[in-house]
Design a protein around this motif. Sequence first.
Motif, short mmCIF file in Angstrom:
data_model
loop_
_atom_site.label_atom_id
_atom_site.label_comp_id
_atom_site.label_asym_id
_atom_site.label_seq_id
_atom_site.Cartn_x
_atom_site.Cartn_y
_atom_site.Cartn_z
N GLY A 250 0.79 -1.23 0.00
CA GLY A 250 0.00 0.00 0.00
C GLY A 250 0.82 1.27 0.00
N HIS A 251 2.11 1.18 -0.31
CA HIS A 251 2.92 2.38 -0.32
C HIS A 251 3.59 2.56 -1.68
CE1 HIS A 251 4.74 5.80 1.37
NE2 HIS A 251 5.89 5.29 1.78
N LEU A 252 3.98 3.78 -1.99
CA LEU A 252 4.77 4.07 -3.19
C LEU A 252 5.73 5.19 -2.84
CD1 LEU A 252 2.01 4.29 -6.00
CD2 LEU A 252 3.71 2.47 -5.74
N CYS A 253 6.72 5.42 -3.71
CA CYS A 253 7.55 6.61 -3.52
C CYS A 253 7.18 7.63 -4.60
CB CYS A 253 9.03 6.27 -3.58
SG CYS A 253 9.69 6.14 -5.25
N VAL A 254 7.86 8.74 -4.56
CA VAL A 254 7.53 9.85 -5.46
C VAL A 254 7.59 9.44 -6.93
CG1 VAL A 254 9.93 10.69 -5.35
CG2 VAL A 254 8.12 12.26 -6.04
N LYS A 255 8.52 8.55 -7.29
CA LYS A 255 8.63 8.20 -8.71
C LYS A 255 7.46 7.32 -9.14
CE LYS A 255 12.83 6.79 -7.89
NZ LYS A 255 13.00 7.36 -6.55
N GLY A 256 7.12 6.37 -8.27
CA GLY A 256 5.97 5.53 -8.59
C GLY A 256 4.70 6.35 -8.69
N ARG A 257 4.53 7.26 -7.75
CA ARG A 257 3.28 8.00 -7.67
C ARG A 257 3.19 9.09 -8.73
NH1 ARG A 257 -1.07 7.71 -3.69
NH2 ARG A 257 0.58 6.90 -2.36
N ASN A 382 16.90 5.12 1.04
CA ASN A 382 15.83 6.10 1.23
C ASN A 382 15.66 7.02 0.04
OD1 ASN A 382 16.95 5.19 3.95
ND2 ASN A 382 14.82 5.75 4.32
N GLU A 383 16.68 7.10 -0.81
CA GLU A 383 16.50 7.84 -2.07
C GLU A 383 16.37 6.90 -3.26
OE1 GLU A 383 18.24 11.81 -2.56
OE2 GLU A 383 19.74 11.13 -1.13
N ASN A 384 17.07 5.78 -3.22
CA ASN A 384 17.18 4.97 -4.44
C ASN A 384 16.26 3.75 -4.45
OD1 ASN A 384 19.10 6.82 -5.12
ND2 ASN A 384 20.76 5.61 -4.27
N HIS A 385 15.84 3.31 -3.29
CA HIS A 385 14.87 2.21 -3.18
C HIS A 385 13.91 2.60 -2.06
CE1 HIS A 385 18.58 0.52 -4.87
NE2 HIS A 385 17.77 -0.23 -5.60
N PRO A 386 13.18 3.71 -2.27
CA PRO A 386 12.54 4.40 -1.14
C PRO A 386 11.54 3.58 -0.34
CG PRO A 386 12.60 5.81 -3.07
CD PRO A 386 13.02 4.46 -3.53
N VAL A 387 10.84 2.66 -0.99
CA VAL A 387 9.86 1.91 -0.21
C VAL A 387 10.57 0.91 0.71
CG1 VAL A 387 8.00 0.21 -0.42
CG2 VAL A 387 7.91 2.33 -1.73
N VAL A 388 11.66 0.33 0.24
CA VAL A 388 12.49 -0.50 1.11
C VAL A 388 13.15 0.38 2.17
CG1 VAL A 388 14.71 -1.73 1.12
CG2 VAL A 388 12.90 -2.43 -0.44
N GLY A 389 13.64 1.54 1.74
CA GLY A 389 14.27 2.46 2.69
C GLY A 389 13.32 2.85 3.81
N ALA A 390 12.07 3.12 3.45
CA ALA A 390 11.09 3.51 4.48
C ALA A 390 10.84 2.35 5.43
CB ALA A 390 9.78 3.95 3.81
N ARG A 391 10.80 1.12 4.91
CA ARG A 391 10.57 -0.03 5.78
C ARG A 391 11.74 -0.23 6.76
NH1 ARG A 391 8.17 -5.00 2.19
NH2 ARG A 391 8.48 -6.10 4.17
N ASP A 407 29.24 4.01 4.72
CA ASP A 407 28.99 4.96 3.63
C ASP A 407 29.73 6.25 3.94
OD1 ASP A 407 27.66 6.95 1.86
OD2 ASP A 407 26.25 5.33 1.49
N PRO A 408 30.45 6.82 2.96
CA PRO A 408 31.17 8.07 3.24
C PRO A 408 30.22 9.18 3.66
CG PRO A 408 31.64 7.27 1.00
CD PRO A 408 30.64 6.34 1.60
N ARG A 409 28.96 9.12 3.21
CA ARG A 409 28.03 10.20 3.51
C ARG A 409 27.14 9.83 4.69
NH1 ARG A 409 24.59 11.74 -1.33
NH2 ARG A 409 24.19 9.51 -1.34
N ARG A 410 26.71 10.85 5.41
CA ARG A 410 25.79 10.62 6.51
C ARG A 410 24.37 10.55 5.94
NH1 ARG A 410 26.59 10.12 11.68
NH2 ARG A 410 24.91 10.59 13.14
N THR A 411 24.03 9.39 5.41
CA THR A 411 22.72 9.20 4.78
C THR A 411 21.64 9.17 5.84
OG1 THR A 411 23.01 6.83 4.97
CG2 THR A 411 23.72 7.82 2.89
N ARG A 782 23.17 9.00 -7.14
CA ARG A 782 21.86 9.46 -7.61
C ARG A 782 21.09 10.20 -6.52
NH1 ARG A 782 23.77 5.09 -8.96
NH2 ARG A 782 22.84 4.56 -10.94
N ASN A 783 19.96 10.80 -6.89
CA ASN A 783 19.10 11.41 -5.88
C ASN A 783 17.66 10.93 -6.08
OD1 ASN A 783 17.33 13.40 -7.33
ND2 ASN A 783 19.32 14.19 -7.98
N LEU A 784 16.85 11.21 -5.06
CA LEU A 784 15.47 10.71 -5.00
C LEU A 784 14.64 11.04 -6.24
CD1 LEU A 784 13.10 9.46 -3.36
CD2 LEU A 784 12.77 11.70 -2.31
#
Length: 889
Positions: A250-257, A382-391, A407-411, A782-784
Motif C-alpha cells: 500500500g505504499h509508493l515513492c515519489v517516482k511511482g506516484r 531512502n533515495e534509491n529504493h525508497p519503499v524499502v528504505g522507508a521499511r 557509507d562516506p556520507r551521513r545518509t 543518484r538522488n530521489l
Amino acid sequence: MQTVTIRIDGQAVEARAGESVLEVLQRLGHAPPALCHDPRLPPAPRCRLCSVEVEGQDDPVNSCALPVSEGLVVRSDSPALQAYRHQWLEALGAHCRPEDLERHPQKALHQALRAQGIAPSGQGSRVDDSHPLIHVDLARCISCQRCARVCHELQGQDVWHQLGRGEGVQLVPDSGGSLGASHCVACGACVDACPTAALVDAGGLQPERAEHWTRSVCSYCGVGCELELGTADEQVVGVRPVLDAPVNKGHLCVKGRYGQGFAQSSRRVLTPMLRREDGWQACCWDEALDEVARRLLALQAAHGADSLGVLGSARATNEDNYLTAKFARHVLGTHNVDCCARVCHAPSAAALKTLLGTGAATSSYDDIERTRLFLVAGANPNENHPVVGARIRQQLRRGAAQAIVIDPRRTELAELATVHLALRPGTNLPLLLAMAQVVLAEGLHDRDFIARRVDELEAFAVSVREWTPERAAAICGVEAEAIRQAARLYANTRPALCFHGLGMTEQGQGTEGVMALINLALLCGQIGQPGAGLNPLRGQNNVQGSAHMGCEPGSLAGGIAIEAGRARTEQVWGRALPQRPGLNLMQMLDAAEAGRVRGLLVLGYDLALSLPDSQRSWQALKRLDLLVVQDLYLNETAARFADVFLPACSTLEKDGTFMNAERRVQRVRAALRPRGQSLPDWQILGALAARMGRGEGMQFESAEAIWDEVRQVWPDGAGLSYARLDRGGLQWPCRDEDDPGTRVLHAERFGHGVRTSLRPLDYRPSPEVCDADYPWLLSTGRNLYQFNAATMSGASALQALRPTDTLDLCAADAERLGLREGQRVRVRSRRGSAELPLRIDARLQPGQLFATFHDPAVLLNRLTSSERDRWVHAPEYKVCAVQLERVPD
Ligand SMILES: Nc1nc2c(c(=O)[nH]1)N[C@H]1C(S)=C(S)[C@@H](COP(=O)(O)OP(=O)(O)OC[C@H]3O[C@@H](n4cnc5c(=O)[nH]c(N)nc54)[C@H](O)[C@@H]3O)O[C@H]1N2
Ligand SMILES: Nc1nc2c(c(=O)[nH]1)N[C@H]1C(S)=C(S)[C@@H](COP(=O)(O)OP(=O)(O)OC[C@H]3O[C@@H](n4cnc5c(=O)[nH]c(N)nc54)[C@H](O)[C@@H]3O)O[C@H]1N2
Ligand code: SF4
Ligand code: SF4
Ligand SMILES: [Mo]
C-alpha cells in the motif's frame, strides 16, 4: 484460516478471525462511511461515523476498531445511527465547498455527503501551492489525522503536525510554513489518505478522471512496487498503490506516484528514423527494418558474427530481454550480449554465484521486519529504493532493530545507525577485512555454522590476521574502535541482514568487496535464516531480469552458464548455440575502439550519458559502422551516435513480467495502447529477425507465449505461470505449479552444495588518487527525484523537483572556498570537465564531493575514470580525483 460467524443486521456472516467489523461491512458492500480509517494503518477511531450498535452494549461502537468474535451481533443501520451520522456529516460539510463533490468524487467525505444528500456549505480557503506535486487547502481539513498518521507510520517522515485543540486545531507541515519548505518527500501517501479536498494531487494527476484502473508494476526501481494506473483518453491520470502488494503493502515513492507521466510526454519519438546526410528523417517500419537487416547481414558476412553485439534493456520486460538474448545467439550467432547490470551489480552476481552458488539476493523484503540488525553498505535506499528504505527506517525508529552503515556520507539511515563508518570512498576492502579480523581475534565467529557449512577457516584467518582495525582505520579514515564496535555488533546480533549497493560494487575491487561481505556473513552464520542474509539492492525495475534472461555473455536464461544449459536451450531453440565465448559490454566497447566490433543494437540503455570516461566511450561509439538504438526517446546515445532509431513502447503500453531485487517475478500489464508507431521490443526483434530471413523461433503470439518458452529452458522458473503470477507474483526458485516459491535461499544447502569456502582477499588501492593538481575526491550516484539517464523522470512531473545535477559539498568546505549555494562551479578530472551548480549538503565529510549523473546538459561522466573491477569489469564510478573552480557569474 480461522473463521468466526457473526450476525450483521439479522444475517449470519462468515468472517476471518482478526478482521474488524468495518472490514466485513466493506466486503458486504454496505459499510457506513469511515473517514479516519485507513486500511494501511492500525485503527485509531476519531470520526465515529463508522459506529454500529452491538447487542449487549448501551453506546454505539466504532466498527473500525471492533474485532469480529464468534456470536457477535451487530446492527449497522438504525434510525439513531442514521441521525447521528447525518448530524456529524452536516457539520463536516462545512469544510467542503459545493464544487468539491464534482471535482473530487473519489474522496470519502464527498461520497458520504452525496449518499446522505447533504449539500456542502464551506467557503473560504487556505491554499498552499508551494509544492509542485501536492495541492494543499487547509480550510478543507477535518482534523481526521489520517495524513499525519500515514506520513508517520508508513513513510516515517512526520511532516504533518496538529497544533492547538478543539475548534482552533490546525494542521501544519514540519516547516511551520509551507509544504514546499518541509521535509516532505512527495510519496503521496497523505494525498490518497486524505478523505477531503484538503490534500489533492497536482503535477498533472487527476485521479477522479480515471475510467480504468490497471494493476501493474512501477517502471522505475528494482523494489518492484505494484501500483494501479488510472487512465482516461490514453493518458495516465491517476496512480495509487496496490494495498495487498507483498512488496510495497500500500505504499509508493515519489517516482511511482508522480513519475509515470513519461509515457505521454511530447518528448517520445514515435516513428522509426534513419540518419541521413542532413540529419534524422522519419521513415516507415519497413524501411527502417530493411535498412537494419541489410546492414547487420552485410557486417556479419564481411567480419563474422562476433563483429556484432546486442545490449538488452533493464527497463524492458523479461520477455523483451529473453528475445534480445535469443536475437544475439540464435539470429546473429554471437554471445556478444550484455546489459547495464554490467556497470551496476554484476560484481554482486559474480560474488554471490562464486561463493554461494546463486547470483541473487538470498533474502526477501519481508526479512526487514524479522531482522534485529541491518548492515547497510554503500547503499542509500531512502533515495534509491525508497519503499524499502522507508521499511528499514521504520524498524530503526521503532527500536525493533539497529543498524551499521558503511557509507562516506551521513545518509538518512546513517543518522539512525548505532555505528556509522564514514569511510573514504574506495576503501571498503580494508574495512571489511578488519571487521573479519576482529570477529576471529575475539572468537565471535559462529563455530557451529562453520562446522556444518564452511571450509577454509584456517587459510582465511591467516589472510586477515594482519588487518588490525588500526591498520584499516588509517586507510579508511575512521576510528579503529568503531570498526571493532561494528564487528562485535554484527557477530553478536541475530539475525543480521545485509543490504548493499553501488558504493560496494562500482569499485576497482567491486566483486571482492561483495565477497568480503559474504565472508563476514559466513563467519558469523548470518545467512540462510529468516532475517539474515545478503541482498544487493538491484537498480532498475528489471535489471535483475535482464541479465537473468540471458543478456549476459556467459549465461543463458535462468543465469545458467552456457555449457550447463547448452543442450536444453539448443533443443528448445532447434539450433546450435555459438561456440566462441562472447564479450561483455566493456569488452565490446574496447573491441569497437579497436575496430573489431562494428555493429551494435542497443535497447533502452543510454550509453553515451551513463558510461564512464565519456571521451573514451564516445570514441568507441563513434567508430561503429552501425549503431541502432531502440528506445522511447532520442536519448544522448541516439542523438549523438545512432544511425537508426526504432521506437519502442514503454512498459505502460505492454504486457510481460519484471523480476525485482528479491527474485520476485511480477506481472506487468498494458494500461495504455502503444503510442504512435511504437511497438513492444519483442515484436520489433521478431520483425527484424524475419527481415533477416531468420524469423523462425522469433515469432510469438503474446508475451505469455515467450514466457512459456522461458519456463522450458529455466527449470527453477518452471512453476511461474502467468496464471500464478496474477497477484503479487512469486519468488524463484519455483520449480513446478505447486511450488510456493522461495523466500530465503541457502537454508540447508548453497546453490552448489551443502558447504562453501571462505575466500581470502587482498586489498589493491585504486590508482585514482588525489594529488596537488586534483585534490578533491568526487563520488557519484543518484538522488530521489531523478532516475539514471533522466529520460523518464525528466519527462514527468518529477523534473520540477530536481531540474539539474548538483555538486554537493559540506558547508565548511564551501565557506573555505568562498562558494555559495547555487553558484556554478567547474569540476575537472584528469579526463574532462563539467559545470554544474553547487549544493551545500551536511551529509558530506570535509574534503569529499558528491554529484549525480542524471542531467544530459551536465554530462558528469566526462569526469569519471576508466578503471574497472577486475572480475566483471564494472566501472569505478565511485572514485574520481578532481579540482574545483568557480565559474565567473
Ligand atoms: N531515485 C533514484 N533511484 C534509483 C536510481 C536513480 O537514478 N534515482 N537508479 C537505480 C539504479 S540503476 C541503481 S543501480 C540503484 C543504486 O542505488 P545505490 O546503490 O543506493 O546508489 P548510489 O547512490 O549510486 O550509491 C550508494 C551509496 O554509496 C555511497 N558510496 C560512495 N562511495 C562509496 C565507497 O567507497 N564505499 C561505500 N561503502 N559507499 C560508498 C554513496 O555515498 C551512496 O550513498 O538505484 C536505483 N534507484
Ligand atoms: N557517474 C555515474 N554514472 C553511472 C552510475 C553512477 O553511479 N555514477 N551508475 C550506473 C548505473 S548503476 C546504471 S544502471 C546506468 C544507467 O544508465 P541507463 O541504463 O542508460 O539509464 P536508464 O535511465 O535506466 O535508461 C535506459 C534507457 O531505457 C529507455 N527505456 C525505458 N523503458 C524502455 C523500454 O521498455 N524499451 C526500450 N527499448 N527502452 C526503454 C529509457 O528511455 C532510457 O533511454 O548508469 C550508470 N552510470
Ligand atoms: S507526501 Fe508523503 S512525505 Fe509528504 S507529507 Fe504526505 S505522506 Fe508525508
Ligand atoms: S520504490 Fe521503486 S518501485 Fe517502488 S514506487 Fe518507488 S521507484 Fe517505484
Ligand atoms: Mo544500476
